[in-house]
Design an enzyme around this catalytic site. Structure first.
Site, mmCIF file in Angstrom:
data_model
loop_
_atom_site.group_PDB
_atom_site.id
_atom_site.type_symbol
_atom_site.label_atom_id
_atom_site.label_comp_id
_atom_site.label_asym_id
_atom_site.label_seq_id
_atom_site.Cartn_x
_atom_site.Cartn_y
_atom_site.Cartn_z
ATOM 1 N N CYS A 10 4.615 -9.110 -7.596
ATOM 2 C CA CYS A 10 4.741 -9.335 -6.045
ATOM 3 C C CYS A 10 3.259 -9.760 -5.632
ATOM 4 O O CYS A 10 2.376 -8.884 -5.395
ATOM 5 C CB CYS A 10 5.366 -8.121 -5.303
ATOM 6 S SG CYS A 10 5.225 -8.164 -3.451
ATOM 7 N N SER A 65 2.753 -6.766 4.307
ATOM 8 C CA SER A 65 1.515 -6.955 3.826
ATOM 9 C C SER A 65 0.511 -7.080 4.824
ATOM 10 O O SER A 65 -0.755 -6.550 4.943
ATOM 11 C CB SER A 65 1.332 -7.781 2.737
ATOM 12 O OG SER A 65 1.431 -9.427 3.331
#
Lengths: 223, 223
Positions: A10, A65
């Site tokens: 990822c 994120s």
């Protein structure tokens, strides 16, 4: 203790892991496979996407994120990843959105779909047209990074920033999946060699995704 | 004077315009059509995307809606759009990424492609399968906003934030393009009526994109 929900390939989790390692924040990894649409994970993040960072004892759940990176910029002074004045910070954020958005969409997402998801879920062969298009786009993105490095020491300016981590995170996944041809990109290769040699990056490069093997040069600083 | 490069149906420019209007920052609009790949605009932003905000006399060029919004959060205390402590701010940023990312990709981008770009560039008819899929996804997104509003006064908590502006900006473009069915979404419709009645929103709602007309309810606060 922070728990990071992620999987080895990822790119957004990689960006967060690099930022946390640079700042000296310890995290324990929790492996999830978002493509399996796990209900427990969907409860943590309705978007069903990694990374999610959880501190259970304090009841903190951080999703996305960008939100995670900005959070640690605000609570920790150590190793600022969005440094400088407001204009310099805007340039860091522009580039992070560029790498997370355009580099991801043009290059990394199709590589992950064709060479990871299809392999893990459908056991289908990759679509060579999609792969060819992604690799052509990758070349254009490496050209743009070359151009940035012709004018700057690091991607957003004179210091290492979240922009370098975002770019390295996306490129490292593309490289693992055999999507990058480094020939003719000396500036970017030199910068990436420097990124690879950072302690924050070494841990990432030693990990493997089951059944999928990276090319031989993938974890070598000298490639 | 700030100049904002945008077009009337760009949801990211709308988010920035709402934030600047709430903060009382005057901007002069510069109309661009990113789908025409104008070289002059590409020089300002290699991503070729709106919005770009320029202050020529100071030599400032701000690219990307997130970078622009964060910039004004840092330089102006008035009307904070990412308010609260670090955890509250992480929740605002999570939702902004959700609306800019998932709501845009699932709903707004396909509507823009089928009902705007095809009309303006190719003069093709929209693909009804793509439209149907986008409108089904829109219903799911309205459900999620209903759920948020069952628990909170505004989308990210007790106060108006950038999350409300991001959601309203995306939804307003979807609504203009006839992609939203408001029946069964009382909470979200009530919240959106409140957003529509804000002075910051009135200017946006009065604008039209050439050849494409919105449905009759589009600019009515009572819809």
């Amino acid at each position: 203790m922070w728990h990071l929900y992620q999987f080895p390939l990822c790119p957004f989790s990689r960006k967060v892991r690099l930022a946390l390692a640079e700042k000296g924040v310890a995290v324990e990894l929790k492996r999830v496979s978002p493509w399996l649409q796990d209900d427990e994970f969907a409860d943590l993040n309705p978007a069903g996407q990694t990374p999610v960072l959880v501190e259970e004892s304090k009841g903190i759940v951080l999703v996305d994120s960008i939100a995670i990176a900005e959070y640690f910029e605000e609570v920790l002074d150590k190793a600022p990843m969005i440094p400088g004045n407001a204009i310099a910070r805007a340039e860091v954020r522009r580039l992070v959105q560029w790498f997370d958005g355009k580099l991801h969409t043009d290059v990394v997402a199709p590589l992950m779909q064709e060479r990871m998801i299809k392999r893990l879920v459908n056991r289908d062969a990759p679509d060579t047209n999609v792969l060819r298009k992604a690799m052509t786009a990758a070349n254009g993105h490496l050209d743009y990074i070359d151009y940035l490095l012709d004018h700057r020491r690091w991607l957003a300016g004179p210091a290492l920033t979240l922009a370098d981590l975002a770019a390295a995170a996306q490129l490292s996944v593309a490289d693992y999946l055999g999507g990058l041809d480094w020939r003719g990109h000396k500036q970017t290769a030199g910068w990436y060699a420097g990124m690879k040699s950072r302690p924050s990056f070494r841990a990432l490069l030693s990990e493997r995704m089951e059944v999928i093997q990276p090319p031989a040069h993938y974890d070598k600083v000298d490639f």
